[in-house]
Each structure stands twice: as structure tokens, then as C-alpha cells.
Design an enzyme around this catalytic site. Structure first.
Site, PDB file in Angstrom:
ATOM      1  N   ASN A 218       0.852  -1.182   0.000  1.00 28.79           N
ATOM      2  CA  ASN A 218       0.000   0.000   0.000  1.00 28.79           C
ATOM      3  C   ASN A 218       0.892   1.238   0.000  1.00 28.79           C
ATOM      4  O   ASN A 218       2.113   1.140  -0.028  1.00 28.79           O
ATOM      5  CB  ASN A 218      -0.953  -0.008   1.195  1.00 28.79           C
ATOM      6  CG  ASN A 218      -0.218  -0.122   2.513  1.00 28.79           C
ATOM      7  OD1 ASN A 218       0.614   0.709   2.848  1.00 28.79           O
ATOM      8  ND2 ASN A 218      -0.507  -1.178   3.267  1.00 28.79           N
ATOM      9  N   ASP A 286      -4.109  -6.360   4.148  1.00 29.29           N
ATOM     10  CA  ASP A 286      -5.179  -7.248   4.611  1.00 29.29           C
ATOM     11  C   ASP A 286      -5.037  -8.666   4.065  1.00 29.29           C
ATOM     12  O   ASP A 286      -5.458  -9.623   4.700  1.00 29.29           O
ATOM     13  CB  ASP A 286      -6.544  -6.685   4.191  1.00 29.29           C
ATOM     14  CG  ASP A 286      -6.866  -5.378   4.909  1.00 29.29           C
ATOM     15  OD1 ASP A 286      -6.644  -5.303   6.126  1.00 29.29           O
ATOM     16  OD2 ASP A 286      -7.327  -4.430   4.241  1.00 29.29           O
ATOM     17  N   LYS A 352     -12.500  -4.539  16.878  1.00 31.71           N
ATOM     18  CA  LYS A 352     -11.152  -5.022  17.183  1.00 31.71           C
ATOM     19  C   LYS A 352     -10.935  -5.209  18.685  1.00 31.71           C
ATOM     20  O   LYS A 352     -10.091  -5.992  19.101  1.00 31.71           O
ATOM     21  CB  LYS A 352     -10.105  -4.047  16.652  1.00 31.71           C
ATOM     22  CG  LYS A 352     -10.213  -3.733  15.174  1.00 31.71           C
ATOM     23  CD  LYS A 352      -9.701  -4.848  14.296  1.00 31.71           C
ATOM     24  CE  LYS A 352      -9.651  -4.404  12.849  1.00 31.71           C
ATOM     25  NZ  LYS A 352      -9.166  -5.434  11.936  1.00 31.71           N
TER      26      LYS A 352
END
Length: 414
Positions: A218, A286, A352
Site C-alpha cells: 500500500n 489485509d 477489534k
């Protein structure tokens, strides 16, 4: 919200003559961003590299150059000029300036101000490698160290003259860190407010291999996480930075563990436990390729592109947040969102299981991903704090002080 440690501090910057003088402009800008006021003295040689006008434009104050200016002496005498500051910084500090300081010479405004001061002096040497390694310079260095003068650098690297070695001036960020460390020591003589705390910080992207030369990644630069690691370290914390691939130098006073993949990052985080605080600023991929190729995938004309089967990477933030043993007392996550920033970040915090989420808008129009500025929202169990657009270093300082306030308030409530 706690302010920068430099807010309201007065710095007298003495610029020596050398090609590295151009770096003083960036240093001034960074000091001003953090609320410091800056006055500058330029030696005669320094004016061959940077102009008084350029320096004055950044400091917002008069630039001093002449020891015998009657106007300057009437407005701000050289004695008062040196003693009005909270700290004197010499950058670049040439071999000539170091020799004058070490031997008590005072034949121009810069050397006179340095001899007349009763404040701490911090210098950033810059000179040719052979000049730095000369016995005379090393004697002056040892004398100045014994006199209590602080040093940042010199670094080792390429010189403007084409040689390589020690003598390169420290970068503005390193000088800024040394200045902040000085004022932190004054503010917290027994150590910073996070002294005794162990902090784990993750930063940067992860690279998930497709084959030996390609990977999934990314656009994260790692700048925010590195700034956070530096900020908590300056407040006294024992800091471990687990970093994905970046081009950033190791922050001073921080233990850095460099990794490539998400699985390596998780393993490094687990090995760094126990920790009191975990700050997960890394932009972890991810997904990864289920089975990366041992050899480079070749493109054959007329054939379809190879199909890549993706599998989910470990969730580092959720793993640290949901640990039954060794869970840090405070787990802080980051949510980089392109839409519905606060809404998605609030949901992420609950999902989370972390204590805080720092939400930031990374939509293409913001230019935040990889840039130097950030607009964030701090989301906790108690509510939401909206912070203005700030340099990433300033975001890091606010977050570090917010964490220090959290533990201070917890101690007060006991």
C-alpha cells in the site's frame, strides 16, 4: 490538549558558513511549527550560502550579522541577545566556529554571543571529513564536550566535495529531536511522564510477496508511526518500533525491528511483549498470496494473466487487543478511511477490541497517504476528539501527551 514542549521557547540559531547552511531554513520552519520563537545570527561566511532575507522571512524577526552595528546594539545588545534565549543552537557549526568556542575567542557577533551566554549550547558540526578527523578539531570537540556543549551529529555520508565519511551535518529532524530532548529534560528532570513505560509501535506498510520480485503493498510512508515512536521516546518511554519497509532513518532513542510481511510483523510484536502501551500505526496488508512463486512469473504473449489466490493476513491490532495474557494496558489503533471516517473508525474500535482509535481521512483529495500532514479524530470509549490539520510530528506529540495524561489521570484516581 497538551501543547508542544517547544511552545513559547526562545531559540537563538547561529548559522555558520558552509554548504549545509541551507538546512537551517528547514530547521527554522519546524521550530516555528511547534510554537518556538527563533532569532538568528548569520556569520559573514553564512551569508554566502543563505541570505538574511530568506532567514528573516521564516523567523519573522530581524536577522543579526554585525557585531559593531550601533542600531543593533541600541535595540538588542549582543549580551542580551545571547541571554534572552532559552537555548543557543549552532547549525552548521564549522571547524572555525568550534575552534573559537573551544578557545574562548570572540571576534565577530556569533563567537561573542556564544562566549557571553549563560544558557545551554547545542551544536551540529558540518565540515569535510579530513577537517573533522584532524587532531586539532578532535581536541576542540573534546574540550567542548567537557564544557557541557551538546552535540548532534556529525553524520557519516556523502560530502559536497565528493568525499565520504563523518562530517555531514545532522538532518533538521535530528537537530529538532535534540532540541526537544533538551527541553524535555528541563521539564521532567527525573525523566519524562512516560518513564518506566514500555511502548510498542508498529509503522509502515507490509510487503506480501507474489514472486521474488513482485509484492502486494500500500502507499504508507511510515512517517506517522516513526513520529509517534520518537514522541513517546522523548517522554521517557522505552520504545520498540516494529517497522515495515520504509526509507526512514531509525528514530533516536528507539529500538527498531524491521520486517517485511504481516506475519513477520505479528511475530516481532509478540516477541516485544510485555508492553504497557501498543500503538498500531502500521498499514498492514489485509491479504497475501496463498502461495508465492519461487521463480519470477513470466509474461507470455497471448496467455492470460496468472490468477492469484488471496488469503487473509493476521489481524495484529485485534490480536493484541484481545489477548488474555500480556495484553498492553492501552491499545491504540489507527483507521485510515476514505469515507465516513468517524463512523467506520468507531465501528472498527468496537470490532477489534482496542481502547482508542486514531481515525484519519486518506481519501485522494487529502494527499495524506505518504504526505506530511494529517487530520485525525481520536475515538475512545468516552467519546470523540477532533484535531485540526497538523504536521504528522505534531499529531505524534499530541498523541504521546494524551497517552501520558491518560496514565496520569489513572494514577490520580487510584
Amino acid at each position: 490538549m497538551a501543547e508542544s514542549i517547544l511552545n513559547g521557547r526562545r531559540v537563538l540559531l547561529i548559522v555558520g558558513g558552509g554548504i549545509a547552511a541551507y538546512k537551517c531554513l528547514e530547521l527554522i520552519r519546524r521550530l516555528k511549527e511547534r510554537g518556538a520563537s527563533v532569532r538568528a545570527i548569520l556569520t559573514e561566511a553564512a551569508q554566502q550560502f543563505v541570505t538574511p532575507l530568506s532567514v528573516s522571512s521564516l523567523t519573522g524577526d530581524k536577522v543579526y550579522t554585525d557585531l559593531f552595528s550601533l542600531t543593533d546594539e541600541a535595540e538588542m545588545g549582543h549580551i542580551e541577545l545571547s541571554r534572552d534565549a532559552d537555548l543557543l543552537v549552532v547549525a552548521p557549526a564549522t571547524a572555525d566556529l568550534m575552534a573559537k568556542m573551544a578557545n574562548g575567542l570572540a571576534n565577530d557577533l556569533a563567537s561573542t554571543a556564544l562566549l557571553a551566554t549563560d544558557k545551554k549550547v547545542l551544536i551540529a558540526p558540518a565540515m569535510n571529513v579530513r577537517m573533522w578527523t584532524q587532531p586539532a578539531t578532535q581536541r576542540n570537540f573534546e574540550t567542548l564536550m567537557a564544557d557541557g556543549v551538546g552535540f548532534v551529529g556529525p553524520n557519516e555520508g556523502d560530502m559536497a566535495c565528493g568525499e565520504y565519511g563523518p562530517g555531514r551535518m545532522a538532518e533538521p529532524a535530528e537537530i529538532l529531536a535534540a532540541i526537544e530532548s533538551h527541553f524535555n529534560e528541563l521539564a521532567y528532570p527525573g525523566g519524562g511522564p512516560l518513564k518506566g513505560k514500555r511502548v510498542l509501535v508498529t509503522s509502515g506498510p507490509t510487503h506480501e510477496p507474489i514472486d521474488p520480485v513482485r509484492y502486494l503493498a500500500n502507499r504508507s510512508s511510515g512517517k506517522q508511526g516513526y513520529a509517534i515512536a520518537q514522541a513517546v521516546a522523548r517522554l521517557g518511554a522505552e520504545t520498540i518500533l516494529v517497522s515495515g519497509p520504509t526509507n526512514l532513518p531509525n528514530p533516536p532513542g528507539v529500538t527498531v525491528k524491521r520486517v517485511e510481511t504481516a506475519r513477520e510483523m505479528l511475530a516481532a510484536c509478540e516477541s516485544a511483549l510485555p508492553a504497557d502501551i501498543a500503538i498500531c500505526a502500521a498499514a498492514v496488508a489485509d491479504w497475501r498470496v496463498a502461495s508465492d512463486a519461487e521463480q519470477k512469473l513470466k509474461k507470455t504473449p497471448g496467455e492470460q494473466a496468472p490468477a492469484l489466490t488471496l488469503v487473509e493476513n493476521p489481524d495484529i491490532l485485534a490480536t493484541l487487543s484481545q489477548m488474555k495474557e500480556k495484553r498492553p494496558s492501552l491499545v491504540v489503533g489507527f483507521a485510515a478511511e476514505t469515507e465516513k471516517v468517524v463512523e467506520h473508525a468507531t465501528s472498527k474500535r468496537q470490532r477489534k477490541g482496542c481502547d482508542w482509535i486514531v481515525a484519519n481521512d486518506v481519501s485522494p483529495a487529502t494527499g495524506v497517504m505518504g504526505g506530511d500532514l494529517n487530520t485525525v479524530h481520536l475515538i475512545t470509549r468516552e467519546g470523540q476528539e477532533d484535531w485540526p490539520l497538523l504536521p504528522k510530528q505534531a499529531v505524534a506529540e499530541r498523541l504521546a501527551r494524551r497517552i501520558a495524561e491518560h496514565f496520569s489521570n489513572a494514577r490520580a484516581a487510584e
